[in-house]
Design a protein around this motif. Structure first.
Motif, short mmCIF file in Angstrom:
data_model
loop_
_atom_site.label_atom_id
_atom_site.label_comp_id
_atom_site.label_asym_id
_atom_site.label_seq_id
_atom_site.Cartn_x
_atom_site.Cartn_y
_atom_site.Cartn_z
N GLY A 215 0.80 -1.22 0.00
CA GLY A 215 0.00 0.00 0.00
C GLY A 215 0.83 1.27 0.00
N GLU B 261 -1.60 -1.05 -3.87
CA GLU B 261 -1.29 0.33 -3.47
C GLU B 261 -2.43 1.27 -3.85
OE1 GLU B 261 2.14 3.80 -3.80
OE2 GLU B 261 2.42 1.91 -4.88
N ARG C 273 -8.75 4.90 1.65
CA ARG C 273 -8.54 5.99 2.60
C ARG C 273 -9.59 7.09 2.47
NH1 ARG C 273 -2.58 5.02 2.69
NH2 ARG C 273 -2.19 6.36 0.89
N THR D 270 -5.38 0.67 -1.55
CA THR D 270 -5.17 1.28 -0.23
C THR D 270 -5.52 2.76 -0.26
OG1 THR D 270 -3.44 -0.30 0.33
CG2 THR D 270 -3.44 1.77 1.55
#
Length: 522
Positions: free
Chosen positions: A177, A437, A444, A440
């Motif tokens: 991530g 990544e 958020r 992630t």
């Protein structure tokens, strides 16, 4: 073994008046490039940069950017190239992760640095290309413009560098991530450059385009191999880089002899570069790397340039090897997936899940052993130990090797065929992308419950990214807002082109997300 600065020292001594770099009407001879690199090195040292420090480079390609790489190395430091399209938040993540001592960037980014770092910056100095010292006064770091650098001595600093010293920290997309840094030594880059120059017969008569971003692993060819051969490099100006026809016209005018591009760029040039109307009689070799180029498209290129040698290259950031496989006309699909000849001191191992060699014809994972291996993942010892360690091949044969994640099989003739990947990593425009990544970053966002990113195969760029998102109960957000959210943290090539909203994700019987189903419905 020599270190990288010795390449430039030798080229400046033997080919002082030869063009090293030419861009937008500006030319640096090898003597001038060497003097500029020495001034940068002396300025970095004056600002407290020491052997082993890291210096980040965050700016569009330019003569100053390339000279800065050499200056950083001559100061005994390692350079950390960061995609110039990446947002300042990504720069900050990388800068804090590897504790950069200095930063080289463009003047128009000064305000972004102030806003992002404030008084908590890890760097002690920022070097700005361009004018406008008044814009950087009051910064919590030393601020220097190019006029300050030009006042330094053009003599090489008395720095002694070991060949195992850190030369480059190359950040790639990370499955955890966050981006991860691959630490690469002088030894690895020297070995790569020496073999490439010898295998390709590069010489001071060659003229090489500098199209690849300096943040890409492939850029070491135009930076180091070119200087070792004392060839001339013609970096592509950012103002024309997005326009294939303009780029192709410049290469024709510059009488380019050797081209090294990712497959997606070659396809773009083939489709929109107007190649058939231009004079490429000086061109002798095209290297194709980074991703798969379908045989049909390769055949079109070969018919267009029947006098040119075509070579498929293979390499990994973690193992600075380059293999070469020359393709003859007409190309077969298997040719485009062949991992070709490597240096004699490099071993390609095909191993099973228990790290035992597999029989010819059996699919296994490719491991690489040799002088091109990375030092490790920067500040990630556990990940380093997982991906790079001593492999016991037989009672009398053990070797330090690095796994690639690429699935391959060895053919009866000894060549190796690339079959696929053992994980979810894929290529977009020649860049490695870890889907985790992007997922992630999406998760958020306060409105997102979960997100899956898939690659939709695309002949021109390799893959197009699509995200499938499930929102939290009662939350609402549109596609453009989520794309902007990603763009604030990720480089442009990692921002999904499409985002689909669903009430839930398809699951397999084991409870995991059914990624295959998502890909098939894309």
């Amino acid at each position: 073994m020599p270190t990288l600065p010795s390449f430039l020292d030798a080229a400046a001594s033997r080919h002082a008046a030869r063009t090293a770099l030419s861009m937008d009407g500006r030319v640096l001879t090898y003597a001038e490039l060497d003097a500029s690199a020495n001034r940068i090195a002396n300025s970095l040292i004056r600002e407290g940069v020491r052997i082993g420090d890291r210096v980040a480079l965050w700016m569009p390609k330019s003569l100053e950017a390339i000279a800065s790489i050499w200056g950083i190395l001559k100061a005994g430091a390692a350079y950390v190239p960061i995609d110039p399209s990446a947002p300042v938040t990504r720069l900050a993540t990388i800068a804090r992760d590897c504790k950069i001592r200095a930063l080289v960037t463009a003047m128009d980014r000064a305000n972004d640095l102030h806003d992002e770092f404030g008084a908590s910056a890890p760097m002690r100095a920022v070097f700005y290309s361009g004018d406008g010292a008044g814009h950087v006064r009051g910064a919590p770091w030393s601020s220097l413009i190019w006029n300050d650098v030009e006042a330094e001595s053009p003599e090489s600093p008395p720095i002694r560098i070991d060949d195992d010293a850190l030369a480059l920290v190359q950040y790639t997309s990370g499955s955890s991530g966050a981006p991860k840094g691959v630490a690469i030594s002088h030894r690895a880059l020297v070995a790569q450059a020496e073999w490439t120059v010898t295998a390709m017969g590069l010489s001071s008569n060659d003229r090489i385009p500098g199209y690849t971003p300096l943040s890409s692993a492939m850029s070491t060819f135009e930076v180091f191999s070119a200087v070792l051969a004392a060839a001339s490099v013609f970096p592509v100006a950012p103002r024309i880089a997005p326009f294939p026809a303009a780029v192709a016209k410049s290469w024709s005018d510059q009488r380019i002899t050797v081209v090294y591009l990712v497959a997606s760029v070659l396809q773009m040039m083939l489709s929109r570069g107007n190649l058939g109307a231009l004079d490429f009689s000086a061109l002798r070799t095209i290297l194709i790397g980074g991703e798969h180029l379908p045989a049909q498209r390769l055949g079109e290129l070969m018919r267009l340039f029947p006098h040119v040698r075509f070579m498929i290259t293979y390499g990994r950031t973690e193992a600075k090897l380059r293999s070469l496989h020359e393709v003859k006309f007409p190309p077969a699909e298997i040719d485009t997936r062949t991992i070709g000849k490597t240096a004699a001191d490099t071993r390609l191992l095909v191993l099973d899940e228990k790290e035992n060699p597999v029989a010819d014809g059996v699919i296994g994972e490719l491991w690489i052993a040799g002088p091109g291996l990375m030092l490790g993942y920067y500040r990630l010892p556990e990940m380093t130990a997982e991906f790079m360690h001593t492999v016991r091949l037989s009672p009398n044969d053990s070797v330090l090797a690095c796994r690639t994640g690429d699935l391959v099989r060895r053919r009866p003739d000894g060549t190796i065929e690339l079959v696929g990947r053992a994980d979810e990593q894929l290529k977009v425009r020649g860049y490695r992308v870890e889907l985790a990544e992007i997922e992630t970053v999406l998760c958020r966002h306060p409105a997102v419950q979960t997100a899956i990113v898939i690659g939709v195969p695309d002949l021109e760029i390799g893959n197009r990214l699509k995200a499938v998102v499930v929102l939290k109960n009662g939350s609402a957000v549109d596609e453009q807002t989520l794309r902007s959210h990603c763009a604030a943290e990720l480089p442009s090539y990692m921002v999904p082109e499409a985002i689909e909203f669903r009430a839930s994700l398809p699951l397999m019987s084991n409870g995991k997300v059914d990624r295959r189903s998502l890909r098939e419905s894309a």
